[in-house]
Design an enzyme around this catalytic site. Structure first.
Site, PDB file in Angstrom:
ATOM      1  N   HIS A  48      30.567  19.595 -16.127  1.00 44.67           N
ATOM      2  CA  HIS A  48      29.189  19.110 -16.216  1.00 44.67           C
ATOM      3  C   HIS A  48      28.174  20.240 -16.132  1.00 44.67           C
ATOM      4  O   HIS A  48      27.035  20.081 -16.569  1.00 44.67           O
ATOM      5  CB  HIS A  48      28.904  18.093 -15.109  1.00 44.67           C
ATOM      6  N   GLY A  49      28.543  21.341 -15.548  1.00 44.88           N
ATOM      7  CA  GLY A  49      27.580  22.427 -15.458  1.00 44.88           C
ATOM      8  C   GLY A  49      28.085  23.551 -14.580  1.00 44.88           C
ATOM      9  O   GLY A  49      29.009  23.366 -13.772  1.00 44.88           O
TER      10      GLY A  49
END
Lengths: 363, 519
Positions: free
Chosen positions: B342-343
């Site tokens: 996700h990041g």
């Protein structure tokens, strides 16, 4: 084509029916009535807050408006209504002046304000801002505050903003309808609040804070190099039309369409038009479409101010000192314009003693 | 281009549909596939044209690699197939790693070593996490012999197909290509168009009416969180509001993608199946972002778990040590990967670790329960069923755990996450700040919870029309307390039209970017 033998209409018709229901829903929603004051409050907490103040000034403030200024941030910050009123008064022409300018270009919003102006007041002079280039599109605030009929039936349906403005109505009207039914629901007032009104800024030629929290120091003086750098930075992000010229000639004519509409309103109500040009620092001072404006009214061209950096707060806006100069010059122009009118027996001969209240409200 | 924009709904979509079906009718399915691929590239480039070369490279590179792998495999040159696969994975993951993690790694190494070395800020290309995983699945499936005989046109469309391009569902070659090869492909089926529009409208309504409204309350709560006064009430308000926002936003987007795919005659896989109705965290993960879970299950968890189980069995690990090696380690790795997918940030690592712990506790609890029931069977007793209240408690516990982790997921840094989660845990008092959620928010949350808990989800509403390619696997799972199926009768048409109208109108409030566009 029947589906499973149970449904009589085909899937294509069902598809059309779904879209039809959606369109009918949109039309029904767009026709819901609203409370105009609540409509004008839709921009109250935005950069366009002066539109709400303008509505209140026109509808709830009993003082007359003899000179109205319509424009964008250049006239909002670059012309001081109290100063113009004081100069006029000193010249023996006491008049009430209201600066109804709203940040950002877009002639349609100025027309909407002019429409409210002529419904409630009897201005003798309407000052309309013009630029060195003609702004092609409508104002982003128009769809929020303009009457539904004006949005649904613009003077030219092919204007760049017309489709997006039109499609805003089915969203706006139910919200306003709900607000009219239950004013507290969406935070829109149904009654004028004089205390709140009195606390609002009405003279933007002095230092002020915008709705986004940005403080504008109107006493700021910066170097010519800084102003040029600001202008260059802005030029890089300036939006240019990507439409072919034949199409832009039909869609990007908001200025001409609504300037004509303002001129018609002024003419019908016996008001004079003055087009005022406040330049950007160091930028060209040739007014595009000058001849067209000249046919509709007098042009007050203050392009010579463009060379003096000491008069600018930013590359596009005069500072307080610049605003005072521009205001004095505009007052002189108004005096000249009204000189003929007064000779012809204009009611301006009756002085308006309330004209300085704007100054009081502003301070 | 955003699905929830006028330029998409009134411009791109009708134009793409007309061009696709017209070219299919007059020039055949192959031409239609080319037209749709080109339209998809326009769709992708609309927002940031400079990202387009990266997508084009990923498509061409992986197509060529896929062909090489398939040829090597067909010629039984398994070593060559493996070499090409490793090369492809290195390039794909290298690209993702560079764009997504280079800044994070360099910054942290510099912080740890005291170095002043910095890297210029690398802008993440749109959707790179999604299309990289899709391509990796394609290469691995090619090496496993699942994918064979790929043509350039069908691969181009599979890789660029705009409904799934920006934020999934992450599709597998094997579930899309057969549909592209169907004789019905690119032939106008009004039925598909109607079903697609209804699904799209429901998804759009979830986004513009529910998610964006929830966002208007959640965003201020998370802004400068570390500097705000937090107590339990405020913290749980933020957590619950954001959890509902995240669900309605991403599941709304997925519905729109599925609906759009259906308009073009392509069924996409489900991405959500009422995850907030799950009574355990394992069940939650089966139903949340399903296509990411199945990707990681197939390409990370299982390849790790199998050898680790063999390894632990070979060393005689049993009981908890066997559980730790065979289940614990692959679970932690998989969930940390989910987090950092996700990041690039420590909050995402912590989010992954939190969920790994949740899942392992759930696995352990499940194992103990199995053992307890085994003992009861031996004692000739019936297995103990969970009571209604016990199940309700598990629902609440699952939701609380999810909301707790979502705060870490949403927070802009560990300090923010710590401030809010600490307050959620009661460390800052129950209501010391005097914060009470606005009445409108309470009503909104209550309404959203009621809809999520009681009403059918989108695929259950559209169950009569097999809305997704894998709908059969989920058709009977977790049926809602209140049931309603859409039918193309007067009521259904009015429902669809009103939902479509309302959803489109709420776009006017402001086009908010989908949360998963950030990943």
């Amino acid at each position: 084509m029947a589906a499973g033998g149970r449904h009589r209409i085909g899937w294509g018709l069902r598809f059309a029916a779904i879209l039809g229901v959606a369109v009918l829903g949109a039309i029904a929603a767009a026709t819901l009535p609203d409370h105009p004051y609540q409509r004008w409050q839709l921009v109250e907490d935005t950069l366009y807050a002066n539109a709400t103040w303008s509505y209140e000034r026109l509808h709830f403030d009993p003082r007359p408006v003899d000179v109205a200024i319509l424009g964008a941030s250049r006239t909002l910050m670059g012309l001081s209504a109290p100063r113009i009123a004081a100069t006029l008064s000193a010249a023996g022409t006491p008049l009430a002046v209201a600066n109804l300018s709203v940040i950002e270009d877009g002639r349609n919003l100025q027309w909407a304000i002019a429409d409210e102006l002529f419904r409630t007041k009897r201005p003798r002079v309407v000052v309309v801002m013009i630029n060195e280039t003609v702004h092609r599109w409508g104002h982003p605030g128009f769809r929020y505050v303009a009457p539904a009929a004006a949005v649904a039936a613009p003077p030219d349906p092919l204007l760049h903003n017309s489709p997006t403005d039109l499609i805003f109505l089915p969203y706006r009207q139910p919200m306003l309808f709900a607000a009219a039914a239950a004013p507290g629901l969406v935070g829109l007032r149904d009654r004028f609040d004089p205390v709140r009104y009195a606390a609002k800024t009405s003279d933007y030629s002095v230092s002020h804070t915008l709705a986004d929290g940005k403080h504008i120091d109107m006493d700021r003086v910066v170097s010519a190099d800084e102003l040029r750098a600001e202008a260059a930075a802005f030029a890089r992000i300036r939006h240019r039309s990507s439409l072919p010229s034949w199409l832009a000639a039909r869609t990007d004519v908001d200025d001409a369409v609504y300037t004509d509409a303002i001129a018609r309103l002024a003419k019908a109500n016996g008001a004079r038009l003055v087009f005022v040009f406040l330049p950007e620092f160091g930028q060209p001072t040739t007014i595009a479409s000058r001849a067209r404006y000249a046919r509709l009214g007098r042009i007050a061209d203050f392009g010579d101010l463009a060379t003096n950096p000491a008069l600018f707060q930013s590359f596009a806006h005069l500072n307080h000192r610049g605003a005072l100069i521009a205001s004095d010059r505009l007052a002189a122009t108004v005096t000249q314009v009204l000189g003929g009118a007064r000779a012809a027996g204009d009611r301006i001969a009756a002085p308006n003693t309330a004209m300085t209240s704007d100054t009081a409200a502003a301070r | 281009m955003l699905f929830n924009s006028f330029v998409f709904i009134f411009g791109f979509l009708p134009a793409a549909l007309i061009a696709f079906y017209a070219s299919g009718r007059w020039f055949g399915a192959r031409a239609a596939a080319v037209v749709l691929s080109l339209a998809s590239l326009v769709f992708y480039a609309w927002w940031r044209p400079r990202d387009l070369p990266i997508l084009l490279f990923a498509i061409v590179f992986n197509y060529v690699l896929g062909v090489l792998i398939q040829r090597a495999r067909a010629g039984e040159r398994m070593r060559a197939a493996r070499t090409w696969l490793i090369f492809g994975l290195v390039v794909d993951l290298g690209l993702l790693g560079y764009y997504k993690y280079a800044n994070f790694v360099v910054d942290n190494v510099a912080a740890a070593t005291g170095s002043d070395f910095t890297l210029h800020h690398i802008i993440l290309p749109l959707a790179i996490s999604f299309f990289t995983f899709q391509k990796i699945a394609y290469l691995v499936d090619s090496s496993r012999g699942i994918v064979r005989g790929t043509g350039p046109v069908e691969f181009g469309l599979f890789a660029a197909f705009f409904p799934q391009l920006l934020a999934g569902p992450i599709v597998h070659y094997s579930e899309i290509i057969p549909q592209l090869r169907s004789p019905l492909f690119a032939r106008l089926q009004w039925r598909d168009l109607v079903i697609g529009v209804v699904i799209f409208a429901i998804g759009l309504a979830k986004k513009t009416i529910a998610a964006d409204t929830l966002a208007s309350y959640a965003n201020p709560l998370f802004l400068h969180a570390a500097n705000q006064d937090w107590d339990t009430t405020r913290a749980w308000t933020a957590a619950v509001t954001y959890t509902l926002q995240l669900y309605t936003d991403f599941s709304g987007y997925s519905d729109m993608a599925i609906g759009l795919g259906r308009m073009f005659g392509v069924k996409l896989p489900l991405n959500f199946h009422s995850p907030l109705r799950a009574a355990s965290i394992i069940d939650y993960w089966r139903r949340w972002h399903m296509t990411l879970q199945r990707f990681l299950l197939a390409y990370v968890y299982q390849p790790l778990a199998l050898p680790l189980n063999r390894w632990s069995a070979a060393r005689g690990f049993t009981g908890w040590s066997g559980f730790a090696a065979g289940v614990g380690l692959p679970t932690v790795i998989t969930f940390v990967l989910i987090g950092v997918w996700h990041g690039a940030g420590w909050t995402f690592v912590v989010f992954g670790v939190l969920h790994a712990v949740y899942v392992l506790v759930n696995e352990a609890w499940r194992e103990r329960r199995k053992q307890a029931n085994r003992r009861r069977r031996k004692a000739k007793l019936p297995p103990r069923d969970l009571g209604r209240w016990e199940i309700a408690g598990y629902h609440l516990l699952t939701l609380a755990c999810v909301a707790f982790a979502n705060v870490v997921f949403r927070a802009t840094g560990l300090a923010d996450a710590g401030a809010i989660t600490g307050a959620m845990a009661g460390l800052r008092g129950l209501a010391v700040t005097g914060y009470t959620p606005p009445a409108a928010l309470v009503a909104l949350v209550a309404a959203t919870v009621a809809v999520v808990a009681l009403l059918p989800n989108t695929q259950q509403i559209m169950a009569a029309y097999r809305p997704a390619v894998n709908f059969g696997d989920w058709a009977g799972v977790n049926l809602p307390p209140l049931r309603w199926q859409w039918r193309p009768d007067t009521r259904g048409i009015v429902f669809a039209g009103v939902v479509l109208f309302a959803a489109v109108m709420f776009i006017q409030r402001g086009q908010a970017v989908f949360l998963y566009f950030n990943f």
